[in-house]
Design a protein around this motif. Structure first.
Motif, PDB file in Angstrom:
ATOM      1  N   ILE A 113     -21.864  35.635  61.424  1.00  0.00           N
ATOM      2  CA  ILE A 113     -22.407  36.991  61.297  1.00  0.00           C
ATOM      3  C   ILE A 113     -21.474  38.063  61.880  1.00  0.00           C
ATOM      4  O   ILE A 113     -21.160  39.048  61.213  1.00  0.00           O
ATOM      5  CB  ILE A 113     -23.798  37.084  61.974  1.00  0.00           C
ATOM      6  N   TYR A 114     -21.043  37.882  63.105  1.00  0.00           N
ATOM      7  CA  TYR A 114     -20.323  38.969  63.775  1.00  0.00           C
ATOM      8  C   TYR A 114     -18.969  39.291  63.130  1.00  0.00           C
ATOM      9  O   TYR A 114     -18.697  40.447  62.817  1.00  0.00           O
ATOM     10  CB  TYR A 114     -20.201  38.661  65.270  1.00  0.00           C
TER      11      TYR A 114
ATOM     12  N   ALA B  12     -45.220  36.720  68.483  1.00  0.00           N
ATOM     13  CA  ALA B  12     -45.459  36.663  67.040  1.00  0.00           C
ATOM     14  C   ALA B  12     -46.811  36.037  66.692  1.00  0.00           C
ATOM     15  O   ALA B  12     -47.475  36.464  65.746  1.00  0.00           O
ATOM     16  CB  ALA B  12     -44.322  35.901  66.367  1.00  0.00           C
TER      17      ALA B  12
ATOM     18  N   GLU C  59     -31.842  34.223  65.447  1.00  0.00           N
ATOM     19  CA  GLU C  59     -30.772  33.677  64.594  1.00  0.00           C
ATOM     20  C   GLU C  59     -29.391  34.044  65.130  1.00  0.00           C
ATOM     21  O   GLU C  59     -28.409  33.420  64.782  1.00  0.00           O
ATOM     22  CB  GLU C  59     -30.893  34.221  63.163  1.00  0.00           C
ATOM     23  N   TYR C  60     -29.297  35.119  65.938  1.00  0.00           N
ATOM     24  CA  TYR C  60     -27.990  35.558  66.431  1.00  0.00           C
ATOM     25  C   TYR C  60     -27.548  34.780  67.667  1.00  0.00           C
ATOM     26  O   TYR C  60     -26.468  34.982  68.186  1.00  0.00           O
ATOM     27  CB  TYR C  60     -27.992  37.063  66.752  1.00  0.00           C
TER      28      TYR C  60
ATOM     29  N   TYR D 138     -25.806  45.439  57.708  1.00  0.00           N
ATOM     30  CA  TYR D 138     -26.684  45.155  58.847  1.00  0.00           C
ATOM     31  C   TYR D 138     -27.104  43.695  58.849  1.00  0.00           C
ATOM     32  O   TYR D 138     -27.428  43.123  57.806  1.00  0.00           O
ATOM     33  CB  TYR D 138     -27.927  46.054  58.779  1.00  0.00           C
ATOM     34  N   SER D 139     -27.095  43.112  60.028  1.00  0.00           N
ATOM     35  CA  SER D 139     -27.489  41.707  60.121  1.00  0.00           C
ATOM     36  C   SER D 139     -28.988  41.561  59.952  1.00  0.00           C
ATOM     37  O   SER D 139     -29.777  42.385  60.412  1.00  0.00           O
ATOM     38  CB  SER D 139     -27.056  41.157  61.479  1.00  0.00           C
ATOM     39  N   PHE D 140     -29.386  40.513  59.248  1.00  0.00           N
ATOM     40  CA  PHE D 140     -30.803  40.135  59.104  1.00  0.00           C
ATOM     41  C   PHE D 140     -30.891  38.641  59.342  1.00  0.00           C
ATOM     42  O   PHE D 140     -30.783  37.859  58.399  1.00  0.00           O
ATOM     43  CB  PHE D 140     -31.314  40.471  57.691  1.00  0.00           C
ATOM     44  N   GLY D 141     -31.033  38.231  60.588  1.00  0.00           N
ATOM     45  CA  GLY D 141     -31.058  36.804  60.872  1.00  0.00           C
ATOM     46  C   GLY D 141     -29.760  36.155  60.442  1.00  0.00           C
ATOM     47  O   GLY D 141     -28.679  36.588  60.844  1.00  0.00           O
ATOM     48  N   GLN D 142     -29.862  35.144  59.572  1.00  0.00           N
ATOM     49  CA  GLN D 142     -28.656  34.407  59.155  1.00  0.00           C
ATOM     50  C   GLN D 142     -27.890  35.135  58.076  1.00  0.00           C
ATOM     51  O   GLN D 142     -26.872  34.643  57.605  1.00  0.00           O
ATOM     52  CB  GLN D 142     -29.039  33.044  58.585  1.00  0.00           C
TER      53      GLN D 142
ATOM     54  N   ARG E  57     -29.403  46.592  66.299  1.00  0.00           N
ATOM     55  CA  ARG E  57     -28.259  45.804  65.818  1.00  0.00           C
ATOM     56  C   ARG E  57     -26.984  46.164  66.587  1.00  0.00           C
ATOM     57  O   ARG E  57     -26.162  45.299  66.856  1.00  0.00           O
ATOM     58  CB  ARG E  57     -28.100  46.005  64.318  1.00  0.00           C
TER      59      ARG E  57
ATOM     60  N   MET F 270     -41.177  46.493  62.037  1.00  0.00           N
ATOM     61  CA  MET F 270     -41.113  46.819  60.609  1.00  0.00           C
ATOM     62  C   MET F 270     -41.826  45.782  59.744  1.00  0.00           C
ATOM     63  O   MET F 270     -42.313  46.090  58.672  1.00  0.00           O
ATOM     64  CB  MET F 270     -39.646  46.897  60.165  1.00  0.00           C
TER      65      MET F 270
ATOM     66  N   PHE G 155     -40.824  29.306  65.082  1.00  0.00           N
ATOM     67  CA  PHE G 155     -41.539  29.753  66.274  1.00  0.00           C
ATOM     68  C   PHE G 155     -43.051  29.674  66.071  1.00  0.00           C
ATOM     69  O   PHE G 155     -43.780  29.147  66.917  1.00  0.00           O
ATOM     70  CB  PHE G 155     -41.134  31.192  66.618  1.00  0.00           C
ATOM     71  N   LEU G 156     -43.520  30.189  64.934  1.00  0.00           N
ATOM     72  CA  LEU G 156     -44.965  30.165  64.659  1.00  0.00           C
ATOM     73  C   LEU G 156     -45.474  28.723  64.604  1.00  0.00           C
ATOM     74  O   LEU G 156     -46.502  28.395  65.164  1.00  0.00           O
ATOM     75  CB  LEU G 156     -45.284  30.886  63.343  1.00  0.00           C
TER      76      LEU G 156
ATOM     77  N   MET H 122     -33.711  51.873  57.623  1.00  0.00           N
ATOM     78  CA  MET H 122     -32.341  52.095  58.095  1.00  0.00           C
ATOM     79  C   MET H 122     -31.564  52.975  57.135  1.00  0.00           C
ATOM     80  O   MET H 122     -30.825  53.862  57.549  1.00  0.00           O
ATOM     81  CB  MET H 122     -31.628  50.765  58.325  1.00  0.00           C
TER      82      MET H 122
ATOM     83  N   ILE I 283     -31.451  50.285  63.755  1.00  0.00           N
ATOM     84  CA  ILE I 283     -29.983  50.383  63.763  1.00  0.00           C
ATOM     85  C   ILE I 283     -29.450  50.167  65.182  1.00  0.00           C
ATOM     86  O   ILE I 283     -28.530  49.377  65.402  1.00  0.00           O
ATOM     87  CB  ILE I 283     -29.512  51.739  63.181  1.00  0.00           C
TER      88      ILE I 283
ATOM     89  N   ASP J  92     -35.827  37.620  64.166  1.00  0.00           N
ATOM     90  CA  ASP J  92     -34.538  37.641  63.463  1.00  0.00           C
ATOM     91  C   ASP J  92     -33.405  37.558  64.492  1.00  0.00           C
ATOM     92  O   ASP J  92     -32.335  37.027  64.216  1.00  0.00           O
ATOM     93  CB  ASP J  92     -34.398  38.889  62.583  1.00  0.00           C
TER      94      ASP J  92
ATOM     95  N   GLU K 124     -37.568  47.318  56.458  1.00  0.00           N
ATOM     96  CA  GLU K 124     -36.553  47.613  57.470  1.00  0.00           C
ATOM     97  C   GLU K 124     -35.266  48.142  56.817  1.00  0.00           C
ATOM     98  O   GLU K 124     -34.628  49.059  57.331  1.00  0.00           O
ATOM     99  CB  GLU K 124     -36.272  46.361  58.309  1.00  0.00           C
TER     100      GLU K 124
END
Lengths: 249, 308
Positions: free
Chosen positions: B232-233, B163, A203-204, B249-253, A176, B190, A238-239, B294, A173, A200, B290
């Motif tokens: 998103i925002y 990653a 993406e922002y 809650y944002s999750f990527g796109q 974010r 997560m 990325f991978l 949350m 939380i 993730d 995740e």
């Protein structure tokens, strides 16, 4: 040629070698004012070395760059005054209080004492830290520390803020909420240059670059990258790119 | 095989672990999932006999970790969060050192570490301090395994790791599990939860839930909606302004919305359109770990934020 109007960072063939090892290999890119720029790469890809150059802490071996309107070779001290920096590892002094940290950094960044007082009060209120102003920073939970560190990194209203893995280990939380702060800084015109291992978060970003073996292998919006490689998420992109790294650890 | 009973531990005023109980079965790959400061390291340090609990007890194969600490040390392999090998000893010297301490030799247990250690052998003479992050991690794992422990305890082995290397590390854990090693691992990521047999979600020293990853997801009590095709925002702000959709809650796109009262995708769409967003797409979705974490944090009022 490197006279940016709309760009706060322009780099051309920026290179850093250590002996016969090329840590950063001729990277060329531009970052716009107010842009959130993701700087991704595997461990050892050259990210830290590149950031050190862009912050004026390490002189390049070759290439050109202009950061916040200043030349990377001739004006590193001006660069330092016009940027902010925070990382997971180095941020605040644990045995100074919240207020003392704010005063210390604001002073270092050259704010006047009246300004420092005003901003300190405003910042503590904004973060909801009123009851913690006189507590040692070491006693704060990590998420609060990171939010405070970010606020302090932009207390002098820099042109660019560099964030090196700012959300590592932070709860989901707070992570974010931290990005909410990044968005609002960018909306105020501060350029945000950010690294992360949480894909993730890629993406922002407005645009994302991917470093592999010291080279900037790709740079585009997350949507364009996903489309180009025909993969569903930035994690997959990325991978896909990083596993082809030749630079074995 | 490992049982935590009502463990409490405070550092000054800070209650690091509060009444935590759980057990791990033989051959299990058990994950302790939570952010920094949740109490993961404290629990692992109590298990590995390097820290005393204020109250409660931990048993390993029925033996108490305080009274029978020697038995525990002989049978548990521990890889702490911070790199804890000798930086100015070489790769080989470090491994030999740990083997000697545990009265064994590299040859005797080579089979167990072979896959991991082989990748390090070309650098046998290099000082541990001069290794890259990924290599240090492999050496630390080899040293934790050299006495053929029954249980392997790994404290945030993938923290700050990219990653690609994280994926590699989890592949190593899988093959160790296949060799019969019981594994307790902690992580703030997560997405790694899905790779464990069972997990405990932990925040602020309290266990939020313990189950299989699938079981945790099945217990998600709200309706989850997935919002896409929006900026998103601005979309988050529109959702957060409405009490019925404030858990967004944002999750990527995408954005995930956890709703109680709202039961239709159209109603969420309406909230977004009222907030000025054009052509949002909303569908019903399945939560991931995740999401569950949350939601449990919010329900338990365990957010870190001072605003909460």
């Amino acid at each position: 040629m490197l006279k940016p109007a709309e760009h706060t960072i322009t780099a051309k063939n920026l290179t850093k070698t250590f002996g016969d090892f090329t840590a950063v290999d001729a990277i060329t890119f531009e970052v716009k004012k107010g842009e959130i720029f993701g700087f991704l790469g595997a461990n050892g890809a050259g990210k830290t070395t590149a950031i050190k150059m862009l912050c004026g802490l390490s002189s390049p071996s070759s290439g050109e760059a202009n950061i916040a309107g200043f030349d990377i070779y001739k004006q590193p001290e001006d660069i330092k005054k016009n940027i902010g920096y925070m990382s997971q590892h180095f941020s605040l002094y644990g045995d100074l209080t919240v207020e003392e940290n704010i005063r210390f950094y604001a002073g270092i960044y050259g704010l006047k004492s009246t300004e420092i007082k005003e901003r300190s009060v405003a910042l503590i209120k904004e973060l909801g830290l009123e009851n913690y102003a006189k507590r040692f920073v070491a006693e704060l939970p990590l998420g609060w520390k990171q939010k405070l560190a970010f606020s302090i990194a932009i207390i002098h209203n820099p042109k660019i803020v560099f964030l090196d893995e700012p959300t590592s280990g932070v709860d989901p939380i707070t992570r974010r909420q931290f990005w909410g702060m990044i968005y609002s800084a960018a909306a105020k015109g501060i350029t945000v240059f950010v690294t992360t291992h949480y894909l993730d978060e890629a993406e922002y970003c407005d645009r994302v670059s991917i470093m592999v073996d010291g080279e900037m292998r790709d740079l585009d919006t997350p949507t364009a990258l996903r489309t180009k490689y025909n993969l569903p998420t930035m994690n997959d992109v990325f991978l896909h790119m990083a596993v082809r790294s030749k630079r074995s650890e | 095989m490992v049982e935590f009973h009502n463990i409490n531990k405070s550092y000054g005023e800070n209650e690091a672990v509060k009444d935590v109980s759980f057990s791990v079965g033989e051959g299990e790959l058990f994950g302790l999932i939570g952010p920094d400061g949740a109490g993961k390291s404290t629990l692992f340090r109590i298990l590995t006999t390097v820290l005393l609990a204020d109250s409660g007890n931990v048993l390993f194969n029925g033996k108490d970790v305080v009274a029978d600490y020697k038995y525990i040390r002989e049978n548990v392999g521990y890889m702490p969060g911070k790199f804890s090998l000798y930086q100015d000893l070489s790769v080989t010297e470090n491994l030999k050192f740990f083997a000697t301490i545990f009265n064994t030799t590299i040859d005797e247990n080579y089979e167990l570490i072979k896959d991991i250690y082989q990748q390090l052998e070309p650098f046998g003479n290099r000082k541990a301090g001069a290794l890259s992050g990924g290599m240090k991690q492999k050496l630390a794992l080899s040293c934790a395994l050299i006495h053929k422990p029954k249980v392997l305890v790994l404290d945030e082995p993938t923290f700050g790791v990219d990653a690609v290397s994280r994926k590699e590390f989890w592949d190593m854990l899988k093959s160790l599990k296949a060799k019969g090693v019981t594994i307790l691992v902690s992580t703030p990521y997560m997405d790694e939860a899905e790779l464990c047999d069972r997990i405990a979600l932990i925040q602020k020293g309290r266990i939020l839930d313990i189950n299989t990853p699938k079981g945790i997801v099945e217990q998600f009590e709200r309706q989850l909606f997935i919002v896409s095709n929006v900026a998103i925002y601005p979309a988050l702000q529109a959702l957060e302004n409405n009490p019925a959709t404030q858990n967004a809650y944002s999750f990527g796109q995408e954005i995930h919305v956890y709703a109680d009262e709202i039961t239709s995708a159209n109603a969420i769409k309406q909230v977004l359109e009222n907030g000025g967003l054009k052509n949002p797409e909303v569908s019903v979705g399945t939560p991931n770990i995740e999401d569950c974490f949350m939601d449990l944090m919010v329900r338990g009022n365990l957010e870190e934020s001072a605003h909460a």
